[in-house]
Enzyme design. Structure first.
Site, short mmCIF file in Angstrom:
data_model
loop_
_atom_site.label_atom_id
_atom_site.label_comp_id
_atom_site.label_asym_id
_atom_site.label_seq_id
_atom_site.Cartn_x
_atom_site.Cartn_y
_atom_site.Cartn_z
N GLU A 33 0.85 -1.20 0.00
CA GLU A 33 0.00 0.00 0.00
C GLU A 33 0.88 1.25 0.00
O GLU A 33 1.99 1.21 0.53
CB GLU A 33 -0.83 0.03 1.29
CG GLU A 33 -2.25 -0.44 1.16
CD GLU A 33 -3.18 0.59 0.54
OE1 GLU A 33 -2.72 1.52 -0.15
OE2 GLU A 33 -4.39 0.45 0.74
N ASP A 34 0.39 2.32 -0.55
CA ASP A 34 1.10 3.60 -0.47
C ASP A 34 0.90 4.23 0.91
O ASP A 34 1.85 4.61 1.58
CB ASP A 34 0.66 4.57 -1.57
CG ASP A 34 -0.87 4.69 -1.68
OD1 ASP A 34 -1.59 3.87 -1.06
OD2 ASP A 34 -1.35 5.60 -2.37
N ASP B 219 -4.73 5.34 5.90
CA ASP B 219 -5.27 6.48 6.65
C ASP B 219 -6.29 5.96 7.66
O ASP B 219 -5.96 5.64 8.80
CB ASP B 219 -5.87 7.47 5.66
CG ASP B 219 -6.52 8.66 6.33
OD1 ASP B 219 -6.47 8.75 7.57
OD2 ASP B 219 -7.09 9.52 5.63
N PHE C 226 -3.13 15.70 4.61
CA PHE C 226 -3.11 15.04 3.31
C PHE C 226 -1.73 15.17 2.68
O PHE C 226 -1.11 16.21 2.72
CB PHE C 226 -4.16 15.71 2.42
CG PHE C 226 -4.44 14.98 1.16
CD1 PHE C 226 -5.19 13.82 1.17
CD2 PHE C 226 -3.96 15.47 -0.05
CE1 PHE C 226 -5.45 13.15 -0.01
CE2 PHE C 226 -4.23 14.79 -1.24
CZ PHE C 226 -4.97 13.63 -1.21
N ARG D 241 1.42 12.57 -8.91
CA ARG D 241 1.91 11.20 -8.67
C ARG D 241 3.37 11.03 -9.06
O ARG D 241 4.05 10.14 -8.56
CB ARG D 241 1.10 10.19 -9.50
CG ARG D 241 -0.32 10.01 -9.02
CD ARG D 241 -0.89 8.72 -9.64
NE ARG D 241 -2.34 8.68 -9.57
CZ ARG D 241 -3.03 8.26 -8.53
NH1 ARG D 241 -2.41 7.88 -7.44
NH2 ARG D 241 -4.36 8.24 -8.56
#
Ligand code: IMP
Ligand code: MG
Length: 183
Positions: A105-106, A109, A158, A171
């Site tokens: 996963e990046d 959250d 964020f 990205r």
């Protein structure tokens, strides 16, 4: 301080390319050690697209065991807020029954995405299932404990760059930027 303006929002640098790459080297050592000790069989890697594409590309080249790769497109975000519902589509050729599985996963959250996803793939009865996330927002301790290999524990704001986007942008950045507190 390196800053970046995107669609009327201001971001500032949070993790540099060097910091990210150094941490990935350490993470890959940990992962190599884990699979070295326990298994001598291929590991089935599931990359959570789109956000994890750069992280996966960098880390898999440092893993020293045979692997199969799958790509799953998952989405739960719109702009800078979680939509709450998680959509994903499993690849037709997913074959993880009785296999060692590592999910990449990046960022985790709320944890909703990977929890919904794990619940689904656990039905296929993998032999061993681990999750690795480059970033983990540490506000939720229950979630933090479920991540087997975590790159960085981060604050709530964020973040973008290094695979992660803001409405499809950023990205491609080598560094990770965080939304400025005043935004
Ligand atoms: P969760 O379901 O709330 O854990 O969110 C997981 C997914 O939302 C991640 O895999 C990311 O793709 C995306 N996401 C969560 N936080 C951020 C962020 O700060 N920046 C960019 N994407 C994020
Ligand atoms: Mg993601």
């Amino acid at each position: 301080m390196k800053e970046l303006a995107l669609d009327n929002k201001l971001f500032e640098i949070y993790l540099s390319e060097d910091e990210i790459q150094a941490r990935i080297r350490m993470l890959s050592n940990e992962i190599n050690e884990y699979y070295d000790d326990i298994y001598n069989e291929p590991v089935h890697i599931i990359v959570m697209m789109n956000g994890a594409f750069l992280f996966a590309a960098d880390i898999v080249r440092q893993l020293d065991f045979p692997l199969h790769m799958y790509f799953v497109k998952a989405s739960s975000y719109e702009g800078v807020k979680s939509k709450g519902n998680v959509d994903f589509q499993l690849p037709d050729d997913l074959d993880i029954t009785n296999k060692n599985v590592l999910v990449l996963e990046d960022i985790v959250d709320t944890g909703k995405t990977f929890q919904v996803f794990l619940k689904e793939i656990i039905k296929d009865k993998p032999k061993d299932l681990k999750i690795c996330s480059l970033l983990v927002k540490h506000k939720n301790q229950d979630i933090v404990e479920k991540i087997d290999f975590a790159g960085f524990m981060i604050e709530d704001p964020f973040v973008i760059g290094y695979g992660m986007d803001y409405n499809g942008k950023a990205r491609d950045l080598k560094d990770i930027y965080m939304l400025k507190k005043s935004e």
